[in-house]
Design a protein around this motif. Structure first.
Motif, mmCIF file in Angstrom:
data_model
loop_
_atom_site.group_PDB
_atom_site.id
_atom_site.type_symbol
_atom_site.label_atom_id
_atom_site.label_comp_id
_atom_site.label_asym_id
_atom_site.label_seq_id
_atom_site.Cartn_x
_atom_site.Cartn_y
_atom_site.Cartn_z
ATOM 1 N N ARG A 266 3.691 -0.126 -0.074
ATOM 2 C CA ARG A 266 3.543 -0.162 -1.527
ATOM 3 C C ARG A 266 4.192 -1.396 -2.135
ATOM 4 O O ARG A 266 3.691 -1.934 -3.125
ATOM 5 C CB ARG A 266 4.180 1.092 -2.147
ATOM 6 N N ARG A 267 5.310 -1.853 -1.582
ATOM 7 C CA ARG A 267 6.129 -2.851 -2.262
ATOM 8 C C ARG A 267 5.720 -4.276 -1.931
ATOM 9 O O ARG A 267 5.025 -4.532 -0.954
ATOM 10 C CB ARG A 267 7.610 -2.641 -1.894
ATOM 11 N N ASP A 273 1.123 -1.295 -4.701
ATOM 12 C CA ASP A 273 1.403 -1.254 -6.139
ATOM 13 C C ASP A 273 0.799 -2.462 -6.836
ATOM 14 O O ASP A 273 0.112 -2.342 -7.866
ATOM 15 C CB ASP A 273 2.915 -1.225 -6.395
#
Length: 456
Positions: A266-267, A273
């Motif tokens: 995700r990061r 994201d």
């Protein structure tokens, strides 16, 4: 003319021997390398930098990423990349994107990477889109006489002695070497439904409602302030018929369901994201432009939403290398994604197929998934500024959207684009661009909230 006028005069005046190599007309130096059939390691490229003291040319091997902090330290100057418009002004006799790495011909001071001057043979841009120049090592050193030498590129590596690959070969190797994810079953059913001209809102809603998570995300989307619907939305069918419309629901559902094919962190600037934030903003802008340009709004939205799927595929197949790429992206915001991808994947023979860039990889995946041709093309060549060809308007919309988003720190590329030129290619005025920027301001909080919900 096969060689730019100023370059031709300079080489003649200095008595520097060279050979012209004709190629088919292409739209970028990357395409010229592929079209030539020559080893990629033999090519040089120029990166133009500027500060208050004026412009400087850095010469390095093709595919290597310029290390801007190293260049700043070496020169003692606060250099930054030139914009496309500035490069065009300096190289007015050259086709856009085909800057010859011979700065003396244009009265520019030159810094050359330490890996370059010892080469025995090089290929370089002639300044035109239909020819290259070949030089031996002696001619190269004469052409770069007076240049200052130093370590200018990220980790200093080139790309070995490998032949350039065609996209057909890349597609073939991808399928043979790697386990490519199939389109998820739900996404495939949604795609098939969108091709059925007699499909109803009820059929689409029933398909989505088989998946509770997708249902919740579609409902959240319909209830967002993006649409300012005054009443209650109590079902997916109401979201389709009252708020969003068939195409928009189908496309956002297709995007959400398709992403499930990938396992990506995700990061980070390239993580899930950021992917969703970038994709939703790009899709919104493309859909907003579509009526002004006279193209299909639904397809425009889908092009923006899915254009970066190649990054997800890279992250899915090679998590360790993807982590390295993510770190390089954050540490080198001024370096192009193409150069960083060459840096990470061009070093390893078993992964060189990925060095063509995430755009081409994404286009290949979309073709295998049998997505609409404009979506395939927008993904495949969105990194290729100056593209002309099939579905050109859809590609240009994605490129203009990305250029506008760069100014807001959204996306995976941060080197500036010529926004006016991209807008002009679509027949949009400065007033249209200003309105697009105002539209982004208005919906940004809602897009951010939606992106956060989709990536969680």
């Amino acid at each position: 003319m096969a060689v730019a006028a100023r370059l031709e005069r300079f080489l003649a005046r200095k008595g520097i021997a060279y050979k012209e190599l004709a190629i088919d007309q292409v739209t970028s130096l990357d395409a010229a390398v592929i079209a030539s059939g020559q080893p990629q390691a033999d090519f040089l490229q120029a990166t133009l930098l500027i500060d208050i003291g004026g412009a400087v040319m850095a010469v390095h091997r093709f595919g290597s990423g310029l290390d801007l902090p190293a260049a700043q330290q070496l020169t003692g100057r606060r250099l930054q990349p030139l914009s496309a418009r500035q490069v065009t002004r300096l190289f007015g006799d050259c086709d856009p994107g085909f800057t010859p790495p011979i700065g003396a011909a244009y009265d520019l001071p030159v810094w050359v990477d330490e890996d370059v001057l010892g080469l025995d043979r090089v290929l370089l841009s002639s300044g035109t889109d239909h020819a290259l120049i070949e030089m031996d090592g002696r001619s190269l050193r004469l052409a770069l006489a007076g240049a200052r030498e130093g370590h200018l590129v990220i980790r200093g590596q080139g790309n070995g002695d490998r032949e350039a690959l065609t996209l057909e070969e890349v597609a073939d190797k991808l399928q043979k070497l790697y386990r490519l994810p199939p389109m998820p079953a739900l996404a495939l059913k949604i795609l098939r439904l969108t091709t059925n001209t007699e499909a109803t809102a009820r059929e689409l809603a029933e398909l989505i409602e088989f998946d509770p998570s997708l249902t919740a995300q579609i409902m959240r989307y319909a209830r967002s302030a993006l649409f300012n619907y005054p009443g209650q939305v109590n079902s997916v069918q109401e979201a389709v018929t009252r708020v969003l419309g068939f195409d928009r629901v189908a496309h956002i559902a297709l995007g959400i369901a398709s992403v499930r094919a990938f396992e990506v962190p995700r990061r980070g600037l390239l993580g899930m994201d950021s992917f969703w934030r970038h994709s939703l903003y790009c899709a919104f802008l493309c859909q907003t432009m579509a009526p002004r340009i006279g193209v299909d709004k639904g397809l425009a939205y889908l092009c923006g939403l899915l254009h970066n799927f190649g990054l997800l595929l890279v992250g899915h197949l090679f998590p360790n290398e993807f982590s390295e790429l993510n770190s390089l992206r954050e540490a080198n915001p001024e370096v192009s994604m193409h150069a960083l991808e060459q840096q990470v994947f061009g070093q390893h023979h078993d992964q060189e197929v990925l060095a063509v860039g995430h755009g081409a990889i994404g286009g290949i995946l979309h073709r295998l998934w049998q997505l609409p041709d404009p979506v395939v093309k927008a993904a495949g060549v969105h990194q290729q500024i100056g593209y002309r060809g099939n579905h050109e308007n859809y590609v240009l919309m994605v490129q203009l959207a990305n250029a506008l988003l760069k100014e807001r720190g959204i996306g995976d590329e941060f080197n500036p684009d010529d926004i006016s030129a991209l807008a002009a290619g679509l027949g949009l005025s400065d007033a249209d661009v200003n309105q697009l920027q105002a539209d982004i301001d208005q919906v940004a909080p809602d897009l951010d909230a939606l992106a956060q919900s989709l990536s969680s």
